[in-house]
Design a protein around this motif. Sequence first.
Motif, PDB file in Angstrom:
ATOM      1  N   VAL A 155       0.848  -1.191   0.000  1.00 29.82           N
ATOM      2  CA  VAL A 155       0.000   0.000   0.000  1.00 29.82           C
ATOM      3  C   VAL A 155       0.889   1.250   0.000  1.00 29.82           C
ATOM      4  CG1 VAL A 155      -1.798   1.268   1.225  1.00 29.82           C
ATOM      5  CG2 VAL A 155      -1.772  -1.230   1.293  1.00 29.82           C
ATOM      6  N   GLY A 156       0.614   2.159  -0.950  1.00 32.88           N
ATOM      7  CA  GLY A 156       1.310   3.440  -0.968  1.00 32.88           C
ATOM      8  C   GLY A 156       0.545   4.455  -0.131  1.00 32.88           C
ATOM      9  N   VAL A 157       1.246   5.209   0.687  1.00 35.53           N
ATOM     10  CA  VAL A 157       0.580   6.163   1.575  1.00 35.53           C
ATOM     11  C   VAL A 157       1.034   7.583   1.256  1.00 35.53           C
ATOM     12  CG1 VAL A 157       0.394   4.441   3.396  1.00 35.53           C
ATOM     13  CG2 VAL A 157       2.329   6.015   3.397  1.00 35.53           C
ATOM     14  N   GLY A 158       0.141   8.530   1.569  1.00 33.14           N
ATOM     15  CA  GLY A 158       0.447   9.949   1.380  1.00 33.14           C
ATOM     16  C   GLY A 158       0.587  10.640   2.716  1.00 33.14           C
ATOM     17  N   VAL A 159      -0.400  11.464   3.069  1.00 36.13           N
ATOM     18  CA  VAL A 159      -0.363  12.190   4.334  1.00 36.13           C
ATOM     19  C   VAL A 159      -0.550  11.220   5.491  1.00 36.13           C
ATOM     20  CG1 VAL A 159      -1.489  13.957   5.742  1.00 36.13           C
ATOM     21  CG2 VAL A 159      -1.218  14.300   3.276  1.00 36.13           C
ATOM     22  N   GLU A 160       0.344  11.280   6.455  1.00 37.72           N
ATOM     23  CA  GLU A 160       0.226  10.469   7.663  1.00 37.72           C
ATOM     24  C   GLU A 160      -0.451  11.311   8.734  1.00 37.72           C
ATOM     25  OE1 GLU A 160       3.648   8.201   8.876  1.00 37.72           O
ATOM     26  OE2 GLU A 160       4.601   8.551   6.927  1.00 37.72           O
ATOM     27  N   GLY A 161      -1.729  11.044   8.954  1.00 41.48           N
ATOM     28  CA  GLY A 161      -2.487  11.816   9.923  1.00 41.48           C
ATOM     29  C   GLY A 161      -2.241  11.371  11.348  1.00 41.48           C
ATOM     30  N   ASP A 162      -2.982  11.979  12.260  1.00 40.28           N
ATOM     31  CA  ASP A 162      -2.821  11.654  13.676  1.00 40.28           C
ATOM     32  C   ASP A 162      -3.316  10.245  13.986  1.00 40.28           C
ATOM     33  OD1 ASP A 162      -1.882  14.221  13.947  1.00 40.28           O
ATOM     34  OD2 ASP A 162      -3.839  15.038  14.523  1.00 40.28           O
ATOM     35  N   THR A 163      -4.418   9.817  13.359  1.00 37.77           N
ATOM     36  CA  THR A 163      -4.959   8.475  13.605  1.00 37.77           C
ATOM     37  C   THR A 163      -5.200   7.703  12.321  1.00 37.77           C
ATOM     38  OG1 THR A 163      -7.225   9.352  13.621  1.00 37.77           O
ATOM     39  CG2 THR A 163      -6.086   9.196  15.748  1.00 37.77           C
ATOM     40  N   THR A 164      -5.195   8.373  11.190  1.00 37.67           N
ATOM     41  CA  THR A 164      -5.429   7.724   9.907  1.00 37.67           C
ATOM     42  C   THR A 164      -4.315   8.049   8.930  1.00 37.67           C
ATOM     43  OG1 THR A 164      -6.769   9.589   9.128  1.00 37.67           O
ATOM     44  CG2 THR A 164      -7.942   7.757  10.205  1.00 37.67           C
ATOM     45  N   VAL A 165      -4.268   7.245   7.854  1.00 37.98           N
ATOM     46  CA  VAL A 165      -3.241   7.417   6.825  1.00 37.98           C
ATOM     47  C   VAL A 165      -3.920   7.488   5.467  1.00 37.98           C
ATOM     48  CG1 VAL A 165      -1.204   6.408   5.749  1.00 37.98           C
ATOM     49  CG2 VAL A 165      -1.558   6.146   8.199  1.00 37.98           C
ATOM     50  N   GLN A 166      -3.447   8.395   4.636  1.00 36.69           N
ATOM     51  CA  GLN A 166      -3.990   8.511   3.283  1.00 36.69           C
ATOM     52  C   GLN A 166      -3.472   7.357   2.422  1.00 36.69           C
ATOM     53  OE1 GLN A 166      -2.577  11.872   1.084  1.00 36.69           O
ATOM     54  NE2 GLN A 166      -3.993  11.575  -0.620  1.00 36.69           N
ATOM     55  N   VAL A 167      -4.384   6.664   1.744  1.00 40.89           N
ATOM     56  CA  VAL A 167      -4.029   5.565   0.849  1.00 40.89           C
ATOM     57  C   VAL A 167      -3.985   6.100  -0.577  1.00 40.89           C
ATOM     58  CG1 VAL A 167      -4.735   3.323  -0.058  1.00 40.89           C
ATOM     59  CG2 VAL A 167      -5.062   3.847   2.365  1.00 40.89           C
ATOM     60  N   VAL A 168      -2.846   5.956  -1.235  1.00 34.66           N
ATOM     61  CA  VAL A 168      -2.707   6.467  -2.605  1.00 34.66           C
ATOM     62  C   VAL A 168      -2.605   5.342  -3.634  1.00 34.66           C
ATOM     63  CG1 VAL A 168      -1.668   8.634  -1.854  1.00 34.66           C
ATOM     64  CG2 VAL A 168      -0.199   6.680  -2.339  1.00 34.66           C
ATOM     65  N   SER A 169      -2.327   4.116  -3.190  1.00 36.98           N
ATOM     66  CA  SER A 169      -2.260   2.997  -4.137  1.00 36.98           C
ATOM     67  C   SER A 169      -2.360   1.686  -3.363  1.00 36.98           C
ATOM     68  CB  SER A 169      -0.950   3.027  -4.943  1.00 36.98           C
ATOM     69  OG  SER A 169       0.169   2.853  -4.079  1.00 36.98           O
ATOM     70  N   GLY A 170      -2.751   0.613  -4.091  1.00 35.95           N
ATOM     71  CA  GLY A 170      -2.791  -0.718  -3.499  1.00 35.95           C
ATOM     72  C   GLY A 170      -4.147  -1.139  -2.982  1.00 35.95           C
ATOM     73  N   LEU A 171      -5.013  -0.203  -2.675  1.00 34.26           N
ATOM     74  CA  LEU A 171      -6.339  -0.504  -2.163  1.00 34.26           C
ATOM     75  C   LEU A 171      -7.352   0.426  -2.800  1.00 34.26           C
ATOM     76  CD1 LEU A 171      -5.504  -0.879   1.646  1.00 34.26           C
ATOM     77  CD2 LEU A 171      -6.039  -2.760   0.067  1.00 34.26           C
ATOM     78  N   LYS A 172      -8.614  -0.010  -2.782  1.00 35.62           N
ATOM     79  CA  LYS A 172      -9.674   0.828  -3.336  1.00 35.62           C
ATOM     80  C   LYS A 172     -10.754   1.018  -2.284  1.00 35.62           C
ATOM     81  CE  LYS A 172     -12.225  -2.974  -5.524  1.00 35.62           C
ATOM     82  NZ  LYS A 172     -11.407  -4.042  -4.931  1.00 35.62           N
ATOM     83  N   GLU A 173     -11.633   1.964  -2.533  1.00 31.18           N
ATOM     84  CA  GLU A 173     -12.696   2.257  -1.571  1.00 31.18           C
ATOM     85  C   GLU A 173     -13.562   1.024  -1.351  1.00 31.18           C
ATOM     86  OE1 GLU A 173     -16.232   5.599  -0.798  1.00 31.18           O
ATOM     87  OE2 GLU A 173     -15.170   5.504  -2.732  1.00 31.18           O
ATOM     88  N   GLY A 174     -13.847   0.706  -0.098  1.00 29.92           N
ATOM     89  CA  GLY A 174     -14.666  -0.439   0.253  1.00 29.92           C
ATOM     90  C   GLY A 174     -13.881  -1.678   0.630  1.00 29.92           C
ATOM     91  N   ASP A 175     -12.587  -1.731   0.295  1.00 25.64           N
ATOM     92  CA  ASP A 175     -11.766  -2.882   0.679  1.00 25.64           C
ATOM     93  C   ASP A 175     -11.706  -3.001   2.200  1.00 25.64           C
ATOM     94  OD1 ASP A 175     -11.257  -3.638  -1.881  1.00 25.64           O
ATOM     95  OD2 ASP A 175      -9.241  -2.766  -1.986  1.00 25.64           O
TER      96      ASP A 175
END
Length: 460
Positions: free
Chosen positions: A384-404
């Motif tokens: 999984v590629g990540v973007g912004v690393e938030g305080d409790t969540t991480v932005q997903v930019v690749s490897g997964l799609k909505e609903g997975d």
Amino acid sequence: MKVLPRRRGAVLLNSALGVALVGAAALAYTTLDGGTTKAAGKAQVRTATVAKGTVLATVSGTGTLASPTDAAQDFTTGGRLTAVKVAVGDTVTKGQVLATVDTTAVQQQVEAAQSALTTANANLTKAQAGVTTTTTQQIPGSAQPSGSAAGAGGSGGGERGAGGSSTPAPQTTTITTTKVDAAAVAQAQQQVATAQTSLANAQAALAGTTLTASVDGTVASVANKVGDTVGGGSGSGSTTTAKSTGSSGSTAPSGFIVLTNPTGMQVTANFSELDSLKLKKGEAATVTLNAQSDTKLNATVLSVSSLPAGSGGTGGAAAVQYAATLQITGDTAKLRTGLSATVSVVTGEADNALSLPTAALAGTGASRTATLVQPDGSTERVEVGVGVEGDTTVQVVSGLKEGDKVEIATTSGGSGFPNGSFPGLNGGQGGRGGAGTGVAGVGAAGGGAAGGGAGRGGTR
């Protein structure tokens, strides 16, 4: 073979004890095994669903509020207070008279300086005029010798010579000379300049006996009353504004009269050295007043100090902190200097982005892994590629799609023992088939015998 009565009683007693031991062992095994099965049944895998939302990364610091226009007002000329025209809580405008001190001594200095300047100007005029001298001189050729007239008459006849015996008077002129002493003029000019400076200083001192507001604001404090003697400050206006302490805020100004103004209120907060590296000018922030946790103010980062403000924590391993100044926006009319606050600065934001809880991903950096749960219940390890690393969540930019759905790692339950079984029951599940033989190991023989019994039971 006959069994003696005593021996027969012992055999019966031992048999009863053996049956009791077997029953107790079976009960203990059943209880432990049942507990383990229940715990295992309760250990369920948690999952998270990839969804769209806003991912925020923030850093926090603490500090205090202060206005850059807060100012202490002091006289430039000290003396005895003759009037204090304001009181605490009064609203004043820039240029308004706040107080006065006695002018008697200063007025005398002005008059003396004016007199000295008048004298210096007169001396300069005199030096520039110089010294004038007047002399009388004979004009050359204005008179002739008497013999020349007689000789001239003789050429014309004897009678003319007798009548022209008189000699004409010589002609003279008056010469006026003015001499200016350059050194005297220079000295007089210096005296004038000195007298002008003295007069200007005296006049400034006289003006300094009246204290006026340097800014708009509200009177926060008045240190003296009429009749008290106050000192004079240095420089025009003698205004001291709030200064940063380099710690968790700023120190309020102090003086004869202190004016505060919530307009343009700022907050100076300290951040850990790691968090301070994430701060940039213009980043948005939220300021929460510690005394009013429901009051949240918007702010923007104005500057981040490159010098350490202090250390947080105790001991030799205390972390270095750096101060940042933020401008509060919106209505600040009810704010006060010195209020403590917690500052949260948004250092990263991704709107309408795919996101997952941080715990659903393994690894660090921009590329991580996750356990994808398929619709049929099977799992697959994906990158999984990540973007912004938030305080409790991480932005997903690749490897997964909505609903997975992705597994969230948890610690599964058990019996409380490292291998999930009671110590000594090494026969484990294999002994269940031959419990009658396997549990015979539970007794004085110990765990080794139990293991042997379990093995035999498993081969049935």
